[in-house]
Structures are given as structure tokens and as C-alpha cells.
Scaffold this motif. Structure first.
Motif, PDB file in Angstrom:
ATOM      1  N   GLY A 184      -3.287  10.642  -5.125  1.00 15.84           N
ATOM      2  CA  GLY A 184      -2.417  10.079  -6.147  1.00 15.84           C
ATOM      3  C   GLY A 184      -1.405   9.090  -5.592  1.00 15.84           C
ATOM      4  O   GLY A 184      -0.376   8.829  -6.225  1.00 15.84           O
ATOM      5  N   ASN A 185      -1.668   8.542  -4.411  1.00 15.82           N
ATOM      6  CA  ASN A 185      -0.722   7.586  -3.810  1.00 15.82           C
ATOM      7  C   ASN A 185      -0.736   6.252  -4.563  1.00 15.82           C
ATOM      8  O   ASN A 185      -1.637   5.986  -5.370  1.00 15.82           O
ATOM      9  CB  ASN A 185      -1.044   7.368  -2.331  1.00 15.82           C
ATOM     10  N   LEU A 186       0.251   5.416  -4.255  1.00 16.99           N
ATOM     11  CA  LEU A 186       0.367   4.100  -4.900  1.00 16.99           C
ATOM     12  C   LEU A 186       0.311   2.968  -3.881  1.00 16.99           C
ATOM     13  O   LEU A 186       0.898   1.910  -4.092  1.00 16.99           O
ATOM     14  CB  LEU A 186       1.675   4.024  -5.693  1.00 16.99           C
ATOM     15  N   LEU A 187      -0.394   3.167  -2.799  1.00 16.08           N
ATOM     16  CA  LEU A 187      -0.447   2.144  -1.744  1.00 16.08           C
ATOM     17  C   LEU A 187      -0.970   0.815  -2.272  1.00 16.08           C
ATOM     18  O   LEU A 187      -0.388  -0.243  -2.012  1.00 16.08           O
ATOM     19  CB  LEU A 187      -1.313   2.632  -0.573  1.00 16.08           C
ATOM     20  N   ASN A 188      -2.066   0.867  -3.007  1.00 16.84           N
ATOM     21  CA  ASN A 188      -2.641  -0.371  -3.539  1.00 16.84           C
ATOM     22  C   ASN A 188      -1.693  -1.043  -4.534  1.00 16.84           C
ATOM     23  O   ASN A 188      -1.555  -2.268  -4.552  1.00 16.84           O
ATOM     24  CB  ASN A 188      -3.992  -0.090  -4.207  1.00 16.84           C
ATOM     25  N   TYR A 189      -1.044  -0.233  -5.351  1.00 14.00           N
ATOM     26  CA  TYR A 189      -0.124  -0.793  -6.340  1.00 14.00           C
ATOM     27  C   TYR A 189       1.054  -1.477  -5.661  1.00 14.00           C
ATOM     28  O   TYR A 189       1.482  -2.565  -6.092  1.00 14.00           O
ATOM     29  CB  TYR A 189       0.374   0.316  -7.268  1.00 14.00           C
ATOM     30  N   ILE A 190       1.572  -0.874  -4.600  1.00 10.17           N
ATOM     31  CA  ILE A 190       2.682  -1.497  -3.866  1.00 10.17           C
ATOM     32  C   ILE A 190       2.252  -2.845  -3.307  1.00 10.17           C
ATOM     33  O   ILE A 190       2.991  -3.838  -3.391  1.00 10.17           O
ATOM     34  CB  ILE A 190       3.170  -0.576  -2.733  1.00 10.17           C
ATOM     35  N   GLU A 191       1.052  -2.897  -2.753  1.00  7.52           N
ATOM     36  CA  GLU A 191       0.543  -4.164  -2.213  1.00  7.52           C
ATOM     37  C   GLU A 191       0.355  -5.199  -3.320  1.00  7.52           C
ATOM     38  O   GLU A 191       0.630  -6.387  -3.129  1.00  7.52           O
ATOM     39  CB  GLU A 191      -0.776  -3.917  -1.479  1.00  7.52           C
ATOM     40  N   GLU A 192      -0.094  -4.735  -4.481  1.00 14.45           N
ATOM     41  CA  GLU A 192      -0.256  -5.651  -5.616  1.00 14.45           C
ATOM     42  C   GLU A 192       1.077  -6.247  -6.056  1.00 14.45           C
ATOM     43  O   GLU A 192       1.119  -7.342  -6.634  1.00 14.45           O
ATOM     44  CB  GLU A 192      -0.907  -4.916  -6.795  1.00 14.45           C
ATOM     45  N   GLN A 193       2.172  -5.534  -5.785  1.00 13.32           N
ATOM     46  CA  GLN A 193       3.495  -6.032  -6.131  1.00 13.32           C
ATOM     47  C   GLN A 193       4.038  -7.005  -5.082  1.00 13.32           C
ATOM     48  O   GLN A 193       5.159  -7.507  -5.210  1.00 13.32           O
ATOM     49  CB  GLN A 193       4.471  -4.867  -6.295  1.00 13.32           C
ATOM     50  N   GLY A 194       3.234  -7.261  -4.047  1.00 17.76           N
ATOM     51  CA  GLY A 194       3.604  -8.270  -3.062  1.00 17.76           C
ATOM     52  C   GLY A 194       4.273  -7.741  -1.806  1.00 17.76           C
ATOM     53  O   GLY A 194       4.909  -8.505  -1.072  1.00 17.76           O
ATOM     54  N   PHE A 195       4.101  -6.443  -1.502  1.00 17.53           N
ATOM     55  CA  PHE A 195       4.752  -5.859  -0.331  1.00 17.53           C
ATOM     56  C   PHE A 195       3.722  -5.321   0.655  1.00 17.53           C
ATOM     57  O   PHE A 195       2.683  -4.794   0.267  1.00 17.53           O
ATOM     58  CB  PHE A 195       5.692  -4.728  -0.754  1.00 17.53           C
ATOM     59  N   GLU A 196       4.050  -5.455   1.919  1.00 16.37           N
ATOM     60  CA  GLU A 196       3.223  -4.895   2.980  1.00 16.37           C
ATOM     61  C   GLU A 196       3.422  -3.386   3.019  1.00 16.37           C
ATOM     62  O   GLU A 196       4.540  -2.888   2.853  1.00 16.37           O
ATOM     63  CB  GLU A 196       3.616  -5.506   4.319  1.00 16.37           C
ATOM     64  N   VAL A 197       2.315  -2.643   3.226  1.00 18.35           N
ATOM     65  CA  VAL A 197       2.393  -1.189   3.315  1.00 18.35           C
ATOM     66  C   VAL A 197       1.775  -0.731   4.628  1.00 18.35           C
ATOM     67  O   VAL A 197       0.633  -1.080   4.939  1.00 18.35           O
ATOM     68  CB  VAL A 197       1.655  -0.499   2.143  1.00 18.35           C
ATOM     69  N   ASN A 198       2.548   0.028   5.395  1.00 21.95           N
ATOM     70  CA  ASN A 198       2.012   0.712   6.567  1.00 21.95           C
ATOM     71  C   ASN A 198       1.643   2.122   6.136  1.00 21.95           C
ATOM     72  O   ASN A 198       2.519   2.916   5.759  1.00 21.95           O
ATOM     73  CB  ASN A 198       3.054   0.766   7.682  1.00 21.95           C
ATOM     74  N   SER A 199       0.357   2.441   6.172  1.00 23.16           N
ATOM     75  CA  SER A 199      -0.095   3.743   5.668  1.00 23.16           C
ATOM     76  C   SER A 199      -0.117   4.772   6.789  1.00 23.16           C
ATOM     77  O   SER A 199      -0.585   4.499   7.898  1.00 23.16           O
ATOM     78  CB  SER A 199      -1.474   3.616   5.028  1.00 23.16           C
ATOM     79  N   LEU A 200       0.406   5.941   6.492  1.00 26.43           N
ATOM     80  CA  LEU A 200       0.302   7.077   7.399  1.00 26.43           C
ATOM     81  C   LEU A 200      -0.997   7.816   7.085  1.00 26.43           C
ATOM     82  O   LEU A 200      -1.444   7.839   5.935  1.00 26.43           O
ATOM     83  CB  LEU A 200       1.508   8.001   7.220  1.00 26.43           C
ATOM     84  N   PRO A 201      -1.620   8.437   8.090  1.00 27.16           N
ATOM     85  CA  PRO A 201      -2.952   9.026   7.896  1.00 27.16           C
ATOM     86  C   PRO A 201      -2.985  10.094   6.808  1.00 27.16           C
ATOM     87  O   PRO A 201      -2.005  10.797   6.572  1.00 27.16           O
ATOM     88  CB  PRO A 201      -3.260   9.651   9.269  1.00 27.16           C
TER      89      PRO A 201
END
Length: 549
Positions: free
Chosen positions: A44-61
Motif C-alpha cells: 500500500g505504499n505511495l512511491l510511484n505517486y510521490i514520483e508522479e508528483q515530481g519528487f525523487e524517492v529513495n526506496s528502502l527494501p
């Protein structure tokens, strides 16, 4: 400026933490900051959504252990889905790659001072966004947008931390700020209902509420249903909406403020959306979907800001129907809730306060201003200021002062422990004067007077002078109470004192004669216990503006 944000979204956590961090991130980015997110790959994370908003995301495993070690001291430590030291080391490995990090912003109920302290060597400052006040933090700035109990965080954060507490500091997206300008009068009649239980709605209150709408069977009422992309029941909800008349399904939208403006009633949870609804005066029926909502829901229900139905496992479909039927026949209750919602937010939510602090804001303007002891070299300039018509007219004594009188006054200051006179300077240029008089050490109080003498003083000089003067009186001298007397016609000075945090205590009626008429003198005072919050607001909330007084 380089800023990192550590936060998470999941089916269990919900999406509110990420969404409010995105609001802050967008405001910071608009001011030129680089903002990067650190989030774990949870269900249920929002990693893709954050990137779609124009921000870089460093994902933890993604966690691979079901029985990980938890921190028994932290109520929500299981939200990390890994032991805190593992999360700490993985986060540090990301931060170590950066040459300089100005701020690390943490919005996570599973993180406390142990984790934060480990980040200190890698970042200049740390900000924490919290709602619970249930654990210790090592931070420079703490934000809690909920209605506060006095001194709620005093034992949990360092004494040097700045605390921004209360709904007026709510992180609201620009769409809500824009919508506030379009507020309409709500007459208490229900023609449109908004249903929104957050992005994930882990307890599936949306379906329960839709069943209530179906039982209510009011075909003249329009219904908007909003879910997030992480809602595991969204397809079922969509199908349900298609079978109900006048019911529209919305998923992961960016226009919910407009739906709130249109709605006459909302049904939802007690998370961060609470402040968005209050900001737009939208009456709400709430259902508690998580234990961390309990305190704030209880407070808001008690003061009439919401109408609370209970905990999710206790609220039945029939309970929702019963409450809706009651409200349909009691429009005055809805009007009252709407007004109370607006009142709890104040006249306006304070825009970009956190951004101003993080980026330096108005505080940076103070650095070139100082207060210095008045010297003999200042005599001629001060006399020129004091004898100007504008300043004389606001004084008890308004005759033209001679240089002889002026020098005699200055001479007496050297042996007068009850008076301190300061010159207000911008860099090396004198701009005005502050007179601290009648210093009463026994009762720990004093009087003050002031003026900006230079007509070309920079905009905002008056407010900056006031901040520095009150800072000196309260913090350096340790004075408990500052008194002031203002001529009744001096509206600019009255506004100025109120802006600085003074309160009116009374008046001397027909106390002085001015222009052949007796006038009142208004008595105002400021107190040391009110200064900390007042100073914070003056520094951060656009307090530095066009005042010259």
C-alpha cells in the motif's frame, strides 16, 4: 537547500502522512528547495505517486521478516516492519551520499529520538511532524497541527526546539487555500454528501456508509465517494456506486477541496482530513478508524466541531442512517457545526509557516538590525526625531524640546536605574528609539515607549524594532509585565501593540487635553508567559510587513 523527508504509507499506516509531507514538499520546492523522499516498500505504499508528483524517492527494501524485533517503548514501532536500527542504518546509507543536508523531516509514529539522534552527524537540522506526543524526540522543530493540551510536548522535545502547535499550522494544499476564498454559506440543508475515509480505509467504512446511504433512500441527495489508489476495496466500492442513484466514484483525485466546497455534509475518519474539512467549514460525521484518532476526535466532538458516531467496530450501518435522518430534520445543528469548524481554524490558516522557518523566513531579516545603548553622539538626531510633528502628536508632552532640556534628560539617565534607552539600528544606521521606563524590580514590571524616526526606514522596521525590544525586556531583563499608555486617537499604535501581543486592560477616561479637548488614554499590557508564542508568530507568520510605528 537540500531537504530529505522520511515517511511511509501502507494499508495499515494509511496515506495521510505521505500526503501532508507532499503538501510541505511542494511548498518548499516552489521556493527553490530540493526535496527527496525516503520511503519503505510496504504494502500500500505511495512511491510511484510521490514520483508522479515530481519528487525523487529513495526506496528502502521491502521487509522480508514477519517476526521482526519491535521496540517495546514505541507504541507504533511495528509500522516500520523492520527493527528500528535496521531502518536507521538503511536511511543513513542514503544520507551519507549527500555532501550536505540542510533538513531531515520525519513524519512517522514508529521513529523516536534514538533514530533521530543517529542522524545528527549527517544533517544540519531535524524537523518532526507528530500527532501523538507519546515518545521523545531529538529535533529542532516540531509540528503538531492538532488542538493542543497545554505543555503537551514539553517533556518530549529539547527546550531549544521550536514547537508549532495547533490547527492554524495545519499543512494544507494550495487547492484548499484557493477553495477557502470561495466559501459559501451553508444553510443546514443536506443536498450533497461527501464520503471519504482516507486513502486506504483499512476498516472498509466506505462500504458501510454506502449501505447506509442505500437504506436512507433519498434519491434527491447527491453523493461523492472518494478513495485512494491503495484502497484494497476500491473496485467493490466503484461497483456499489454505480448501482446507487446520484452517486459518483472518485479515485486518487487532486480536486477534493472542490468536492468539500460543494458538499453539505461529510462522513469520514478522524485523520489529517479533519483539518481540511474544518478549514472549509464542512460539517462532518466521524467514525474512529484508528486508536491514534481517539484523542482529537473526543476533543472536537466535545466542542461541537464534529458529530462523532464512535469506533469503527461499534458503529453499525443503522447508526449512520439514524444520524443522517436526525440531521435531515435538524438543519440548525449542521449550521452550528459548520461555524464551529471554521472557528477552530481561526480566521485564516497560516500559509507556509513551516516553509518560512525552514528556509530562514522573516528571522533572517532580523540579523542586520540591533538595539544599542543611546550615546551622546545620538543626541542631535534623537532630538530631531522627537520634535517632529508626527512623533510629538503621539506623546503626553508635545511642546518643542530644546537642546538644553534634551541634554539634561540624557544626563539624568546615567544615574537612573529605572530607565533604559536604546537606539534601533539597521546595520549602522539609526532608525528609531526604544525607551524602557519605570522599571519596578519589586513587582517585575516596566513601561515602554518607542518610535521610528527615519521616514525612509525599510518596510517592516517597526515590527522588527518591537520584536527586538520585547526580546530584550522579557528575555534579557527578565521583566514579567510591560505596560503601555496610548492616546485614544493613535489607531496605528493600537494596531501595532495588538500585533505585538499586547492586550487592553482599561482606560483613563478624559485623562489628557489635546487640541483643546480631553481625550482617553488606553492602557495595554504584555506578559512574559505569552511572549514565546507571540514571538514565534511574529517571526514566522508574515509579521514583518509595512508597519513603521
Amino acid at each position: 537547500m537540500n531537504i530529505f523527508i522520511r515517511t511511509d504509507a501502507s494499508v495499515e499506516i494509511g496515506t495521510g502522512h505521505v500526503m501532508r509531507c507532499l503538501t510541505l514538499a511542494k511548498d518548499l520546492k516552489m521556493k527553490g528547495a530540493r526535496v527527496t523522499f525516503i520511503c519503505r516498500k510496504l504494502t500500500g505504499n505511495l512511491l510511484n505517486y510521490i514520483e508522479e508528483q515530481g519528487f525523487e524517492v529513495n526506496s528502502l527494501p521491502q521487509p522480508n521478516e514477519s517476526n521482526f524485533k519491535i521496540d517495546s517503548m514505541i507504541k507504533h514501532s511495528h509500522w516500520l516492519k523492520v527493527y528500528w536500527k535496521i531502518d536507521m542504518n538503511q536511511t543513513k546509507n542514503i544520507l551519507k551520499k549527500e555532501p550536505q543536508i540542510d533538513w531531515l523531516i520525519v513524519d512517522h509514529y514508529a521513529i523516536d529520538k534514538k533514530w533521530e539522534r543517529e542522524m545528527r552527524p549527517l544533517v544540519r537540522k531535524i524537523m518532526v511532524i507528530d500527532d501523538l506526543a507519546d515518545r521523545f524526540h531529538d529535533c529542532d522543530l516540531l509540528l503538531d497541527q492538532n488542538i493542543q493540551l497545554d505543555k503537551r510536548y514539553d517533556k518530549f522535545v529539547p527546550k531549544t526546539s521550536l514547537k508549532l502547535l495547533g490547527p492554524k499550522y495545519a499543512l494544507l494544499r494550495q487547492e484548499f487555500r484557493d477553495a477557502r476564498k470561495q466559501l459559501r454559506f451553508r444553510d443546514g440543508n443536506i443536498k450533497c454528501i461527501l464520503i471519504f475515509f482516507g486513502g486506504s480505509d483499512s476498516t472498509n467504512e466506505t462500504i458501510k456508509t454506502l449501505e447506509a446511504i442505500k437504506l436512507l433512500d433519498k434519491k434527491n441527495i447527491k453523493v461523492d465517494v472518494v478513495v485512494g489508489s491503495t484502497n484494497k476495496n476500491k473496485e467493490q466500492i466503484k461497483l456499489f456506486c454505480e448501482d446507487l442513484p446520484n452517486t459518483i466514484f472518485h479515485c486518487q483525485i487532486d480536486y477534493i477541496a472542490q468536492l468539500m466546497l460543494k458538499a453539505d455534509l461529510s462522513i469520514g475518519a478522524g485523520g489529517s482530513s479533519t483539518w481540511e474539512r474544518c478549514y472549509l467549514g464542512l460539517p462532518t460525521l466521524t467514525i474512529e478508524t484508528a486508536n491514534n484518532q481517539a484523542e482529537i476526535i473526543s476533543i472536537l466532538d466535545n466542542i461541537g466541531v464534529i458529530s462523532h458516531l464512535g469506533k469503527s467496530h461499534d458503529v453499525r450501518t443503522e447508526d449512520i442512517v439514524e444520524k443522517l435522518e436526525y440531521l435531515l430534520n435538524n438543519s440548525d445543528d449542521l449550521k452550528r457545526i459548520s461555524n464551529s469548524s471554521l472557528c477552530v481554524m481561526g480566521d485564516e490558516s497560516i500559509e507556509n509557516v513551516v516553509v518560512q522557518y525552514i528556509l530562514g523566513g522573516n528571522m533572517s531579516k532580523l540579523q542586520k538590525y540591533t538595539l544599542q545603548d543611546m550615546k551622546e553622539d545620538n543626541l542631535e538626531l534623537v532630538l530631531k526625531w522627537r520634535n517632529s510633528k508626527t512623533i510629538r502628536s503621539s506623546m503626553y508632552t508635545d511642546h518643542i524640546i530644546t537642546m538644553t532640556e534634551h541634554k539634561e534628560w540624557f544626563k539624568k539617565l546615567a544615574n537612573d536605574d529605572s530607565t533604559i534607552v536604546k537606539i534601533f539600528l539597521s546595520e549602522s544606521k539609526p532608525l528609531g528609539l526604544v525607551n524602557i521606563s519605570k522599571i519596578d524590580k519589586k513587582n517585575n514590571k516596566c513601561y515602554w515607549g518607542f518610535y521610528i524616526g527615519e521616514q525612509d526606514a525599510p518596510l517592516g522596521s517597526g515590527t522588527i524594532m518591537g520584536i527586538l525590544a520585547l526580546e530584550f525586556i522579557f528575555e534579557k531583563l527578565g521583566i514579567r509585565k510591560i505596560c503601555s499608555e496610548i492616546l485614544e486617537y493613535n489607531n496605528a499604535s493600537l494596531r501595532y501593540h495588538k500585533k505585538l501581543g499586547f492586550i487592553e486592560e482599561g482606560r483613563f477616561v478624559k485623562h489628557l487635553i489635546k487640541n483643546d479637548q480631553y481625550i482617553d488614554v488606553i492602557l495595554m499590557a504584555h506578559f512574559s508567559e505569552k511572549w514565546a508564542d507571540g514571538k514565534k508568530d511574529l517571526l514566522l507568520i508574515g509579521g514583518i510587513d509595512h508597519d513603521r510605528n
